[in-house]
Design a protein around this motif. Structure first.
Motif, PDB file in Angstrom:
ATOM      1  N   ILE A 222       0.829  -1.204   0.000  1.00 61.18           N
ATOM      2  CA  ILE A 222       0.000   0.000   0.000  1.00 61.18           C
ATOM      3  C   ILE A 222       0.864   1.255   0.000  1.00 61.18           C
ATOM      4  CG2 ILE A 222      -1.703   1.288   1.378  1.00 61.18           C
ATOM      5  CD1 ILE A 222      -2.753  -1.547   2.220  1.00 61.18           C
ATOM      6  N   GLU A 223       2.012   1.184   0.624  1.00 63.38           N
ATOM      7  CA  GLU A 223       2.918   2.333   0.576  1.00 63.38           C
ATOM      8  C   GLU A 223       3.485   2.523  -0.830  1.00 63.38           C
ATOM      9  OE1 GLU A 223       4.431   2.694   5.194  1.00 63.38           O
ATOM     10  OE2 GLU A 223       5.561   1.392   3.821  1.00 63.38           O
ATOM     11  N   ARG A 224       3.657   1.423  -1.571  1.00 64.29           N
ATOM     12  CA  ARG A 224       4.096   1.528  -2.966  1.00 64.29           C
ATOM     13  C   ARG A 224       2.967   1.980  -3.878  1.00 64.29           C
ATOM     14  NH1 ARG A 224       6.204  -3.622  -1.895  1.00 64.29           N
ATOM     15  NH2 ARG A 224       4.659  -4.585  -3.299  1.00 64.29           N
ATOM     16  N   GLU A 225       1.743   1.521  -3.563  1.00 63.81           N
ATOM     17  CA  GLU A 225       0.583   1.834  -4.398  1.00 63.81           C
ATOM     18  C   GLU A 225      -0.508   2.470  -3.532  1.00 63.81           C
ATOM     19  OE1 GLU A 225      -0.736  -1.258  -7.112  1.00 63.81           O
ATOM     20  OE2 GLU A 225       1.103  -2.405  -6.731  1.00 63.81           O
ATOM     21  N   PRO A 226      -0.318   3.708  -3.109  1.00 65.96           N
ATOM     22  CA  PRO A 226      -1.261   4.338  -2.179  1.00 65.96           C
ATOM     23  C   PRO A 226      -2.677   4.456  -2.717  1.00 65.96           C
ATOM     24  CG  PRO A 226       0.313   5.947  -3.042  1.00 65.96           C
ATOM     25  CD  PRO A 226       0.812   4.601  -3.450  1.00 65.96           C
ATOM     26  N   GLU A 227      -2.835   4.345  -4.037  1.00 66.72           N
ATOM     27  CA  GLU A 227      -4.183   4.413  -4.604  1.00 66.72           C
ATOM     28  C   GLU A 227      -5.056   3.244  -4.151  1.00 66.72           C
ATOM     29  OE1 GLU A 227      -1.520   2.309  -7.636  1.00 66.72           O
ATOM     30  OE2 GLU A 227      -1.383   4.050  -6.303  1.00 66.72           O
ATOM     31  N   LEU A 228      -4.433   2.151  -3.699  1.00 65.25           N
ATOM     32  CA  LEU A 228      -5.210   1.020  -3.195  1.00 65.25           C
ATOM     33  C   LEU A 228      -6.025   1.425  -1.975  1.00 65.25           C
ATOM     34  CD1 LEU A 228      -2.596  -1.879  -3.481  1.00 65.25           C
ATOM     35  CD2 LEU A 228      -4.679  -1.608  -4.844  1.00 65.25           C
ATOM     36  N   ALA A 229      -5.422   2.173  -1.077  1.00 66.16           N
ATOM     37  CA  ALA A 229      -6.108   2.567   0.151  1.00 66.16           C
ATOM     38  C   ALA A 229      -7.284   3.494  -0.121  1.00 66.16           C
ATOM     39  CB  ALA A 229      -5.133   3.228   1.112  1.00 66.16           C
ATOM     40  N   VAL A 230      -7.248   4.185  -1.245  1.00 67.81           N
ATOM     41  CA  VAL A 230      -8.321   5.124  -1.582  1.00 67.81           C
ATOM     42  C   VAL A 230      -9.622   4.377  -1.877  1.00 67.81           C
ATOM     43  CG1 VAL A 230      -9.027   6.930  -3.217  1.00 67.81           C
ATOM     44  CG2 VAL A 230      -6.653   6.795  -2.446  1.00 67.81           C
ATOM     45  N   ILE A 231      -9.534   3.110  -2.265  1.00 71.30           N
ATOM     46  CA  ILE A 231     -10.713   2.341  -2.657  1.00 71.30           C
ATOM     47  C   ILE A 231     -11.777   2.359  -1.570  1.00 71.30           C
ATOM     48  CG2 ILE A 231     -11.576   0.024  -3.241  1.00 71.30           C
ATOM     49  CD1 ILE A 231      -8.823  -0.550  -4.502  1.00 71.30           C
ATOM     50  N   ASN A 232     -11.354   2.228  -0.302  1.00 69.36           N
ATOM     51  CA  ASN A 232     -12.346   2.146   0.776  1.00 69.36           C
ATOM     52  C   ASN A 232     -12.048   3.080   1.942  1.00 69.36           C
ATOM     53  OD1 ASN A 232     -10.114   0.761   1.771  1.00 69.36           O
ATOM     54  ND2 ASN A 232     -11.340  -0.801   2.801  1.00 69.36           N
ATOM     55  N   SER A 233     -11.169   4.038   1.754  1.00 69.50           N
ATOM     56  CA  SER A 233     -10.774   4.908   2.868  1.00 69.50           C
ATOM     57  C   SER A 233     -11.913   5.802   3.348  1.00 69.50           C
ATOM     58  CB  SER A 233      -9.580   5.775   2.468  1.00 69.50           C
ATOM     59  OG  SER A 233      -9.919   6.603   1.356  1.00 69.50           O
ATOM     60  N   HIS A 234     -12.949   5.983   2.519  1.00 67.83           N
ATOM     61  CA  HIS A 234     -14.061   6.855   2.892  1.00 67.83           C
ATOM     62  C   HIS A 234     -15.145   6.132   3.692  1.00 67.83           C
ATOM     63  CE1 HIS A 234     -15.276   4.716  -0.709  1.00 67.83           C
ATOM     64  NE2 HIS A 234     -16.539   4.990  -0.419  1.00 67.83           N
ATOM     65  N   ILE A 235     -15.030   4.829   3.865  1.00 72.07           N
ATOM     66  CA  ILE A 235     -16.056   4.057   4.556  1.00 72.07           C
ATOM     67  C   ILE A 235     -15.943   4.278   6.061  1.00 72.07           C
ATOM     68  CG2 ILE A 235     -16.992   1.745   4.978  1.00 72.07           C
ATOM     69  CD1 ILE A 235     -17.350   2.730   2.106  1.00 72.07           C
ATOM     70  N   ALA A 236     -17.058   4.598   6.677  1.00 71.02           N
ATOM     71  CA  ALA A 236     -17.079   4.811   8.127  1.00 71.02           C
ATOM     72  C   ALA A 236     -17.394   3.494   8.842  1.00 71.02           C
ATOM     73  CB  ALA A 236     -18.111   5.860   8.502  1.00 71.02           C
ATOM     74  N   SER A 237     -16.736   3.256   9.963  1.00 72.04           N
ATOM     75  CA  SER A 237     -17.002   2.072  10.759  1.00 72.04           C
ATOM     76  C   SER A 237     -18.295   2.234  11.544  1.00 72.04           C
ATOM     77  CB  SER A 237     -15.845   1.812  11.742  1.00 72.04           C
ATOM     78  OG  SER A 237     -14.657   1.578  11.035  1.00 72.04           O
ATOM     79  N   LYS A 238     -18.962   1.126  11.792  1.00 71.01           N
ATOM     80  CA  LYS A 238     -20.191   1.155  12.590  1.00 71.01           C
ATOM     81  C   LYS A 238     -19.839   1.385  14.058  1.00 71.01           C
ATOM     82  CE  LYS A 238     -21.533  -2.879  11.060  1.00 71.01           C
ATOM     83  NZ  LYS A 238     -22.334  -4.098  10.812  1.00 71.01           N
ATOM     84  N   ASP A 239     -20.651   2.169  14.723  1.00 68.34           N
ATOM     85  CA  ASP A 239     -20.451   2.459  16.138  1.00 68.34           C
ATOM     86  C   ASP A 239     -21.232   1.450  16.970  1.00 68.34           C
ATOM     87  OD1 ASP A 239     -20.022   3.507  18.625  1.00 68.34           O
ATOM     88  OD2 ASP A 239     -21.264   5.307  18.318  1.00 68.34           O
ATOM     89  N   ILE A 240     -20.518   0.630  17.747  1.00 65.60           N
ATOM     90  CA  ILE A 240     -21.209  -0.380  18.548  1.00 65.60           C
ATOM     91  C   ILE A 240     -21.501   0.116  19.959  1.00 65.60           C
ATOM     92  CG2 ILE A 240     -20.141  -2.246  17.251  1.00 65.60           C
ATOM     93  CD1 ILE A 240     -18.408  -2.779  19.763  1.00 65.60           C
ATOM     94  N   ALA A 241     -20.832   1.169  20.381  1.00 71.21           N
ATOM     95  CA  ALA A 241     -20.934   1.577  21.777  1.00 71.21           C
ATOM     96  C   ALA A 241     -22.356   2.008  22.151  1.00 71.21           C
ATOM     97  CB  ALA A 241     -19.967   2.725  22.052  1.00 71.21           C
ATOM     98  N   ALA A 242     -23.061   2.556  21.183  1.00 71.07           N
ATOM     99  CA  ALA A 242     -24.416   3.019  21.476  1.00 71.07           C
ATOM    100  C   ALA A 242     -25.433   1.906  21.372  1.00 71.07           C
ATOM    101  CB  ALA A 242     -24.783   4.155  20.512  1.00 71.07           C
ATOM    102  N   GLY A 243     -24.979   0.729  20.987  1.00 72.27           N
ATOM    103  CA  GLY A 243     -25.873  -0.408  20.839  1.00 72.27           C
ATOM    104  C   GLY A 243     -26.579  -0.397  19.514  1.00 72.27           C
TER     105      GLY A 243
END
Length: 243
Positions: A222-243
């Motif tokens: 990924i450091e060689r091909e940083p465009e790979l990380a762009v594929i899903n870098s905008h996806i937000a993780s689900k928040d479990i703390a609030a249930g």
């Protein structure tokens, strides 16, 4: 001490249904998870814990195909499903891994398990997610059977039953916890699979590296091909703390 990795898997994912059996570089995601766990030297046995839902018969069939044992339990009460699996296979220590983590790494597993086993005084729970530094998707949690049993007795909120260990690390007054960190903070990198974009990222990395690469090789790619990380870098993780 019998160390058993329990992989939770079901077909009913909300954002990417059936994801654990989707193909990545010629194998199902679940197969990649199992095969990568098999390379960890400190794990004695691997078990897939799926549900009694009819659709999850496909997971049982895949387990038979790849040669790993499976148990079935509640779809909603994942904590109860874990307890059933741990008791069925007489686990002294449980390694919790999710089937949507195809990058799970044997080196990282052995790091967390070894810290857990060597801890003085002994701890109930160790993981690399309390003070996260590894890419999301390399999460490894290790806990005693006693801690799992106590959690199953005390945890009552639906999100606590659904997320298995949240009651443990939210109650440091009741459980002794150990945080395990890496040598770099890469937690902003997203390597879990929960959306089509995550799947596209995983397929891109696996197509370049094959199936037996280390997490460090993935970092270098990924450091060689940083465009790979762009594929899903905008996806937000689900928040479990609030249930």
């Amino acid at each position: 001490m019998a160390v058993v990795a329990i992989v939770q898997a079901r077909m009913g994912s909300e954002r990417l249904p059936g994801k654990v059996l989707l193909d990545i570089a010629g194998q199902s995601m679940l197969a990649h998870v199992v095969h990568r766990l098999q390379r960890a030297s400190l794990i004695d046995r691997i078990v897939v814990a799926t549900t009694t839902a009819e659709a999850d018969g496909q997971i049982v069939a895949e387990c038979e195909q790849i040669g790993v044992l499976a148990t079935r339990g509640s779809e909603e009460d994942v904590l109860g499903r874990y307890q059933k699996a741990a008791l069925s296979f007489d686990a002294d220590a449980i390694v919790r891994v999710s089937a949507d983590s195809p990058f799970v790494d044997p080196e990282v597993c052995d790091l967390v398990v070894s810290r857990f086993l060597r801890a003085e005084p002994r701890v109930d729970y160790a993981s690399n997610k309390i003070e996260p530094s590894f890419p999301l998707g390399l999460d490894v949690e290790v806990f005693t059977r006693e801690a799992l049993t106590r959690t199953a007795m005390e945890a009552v909120e639906p999100y606590e039953r659904a997320h298995v260990t949240v009651y443990m690390y939210h109650h440091p007054d009741r459980f002794s916890l150990l945080a395990v960190q890496g040598d770099r903070d890469l937690h902003s990198w997203r390597w879990t699979v929960d959306t089509p974009e995550d799947l596209a990222f995983a397929r891109a990395v696996f197509s370049r590296l094959g199936g037996d690469f280390s997490w460090r090789e993935a970092v270098a790619l990924i450091e060689r091909e940083p465009e790979l990380a762009v594929i899903n870098s905008h996806i937000a993780s689900k928040d479990i703390a609030a249930g």
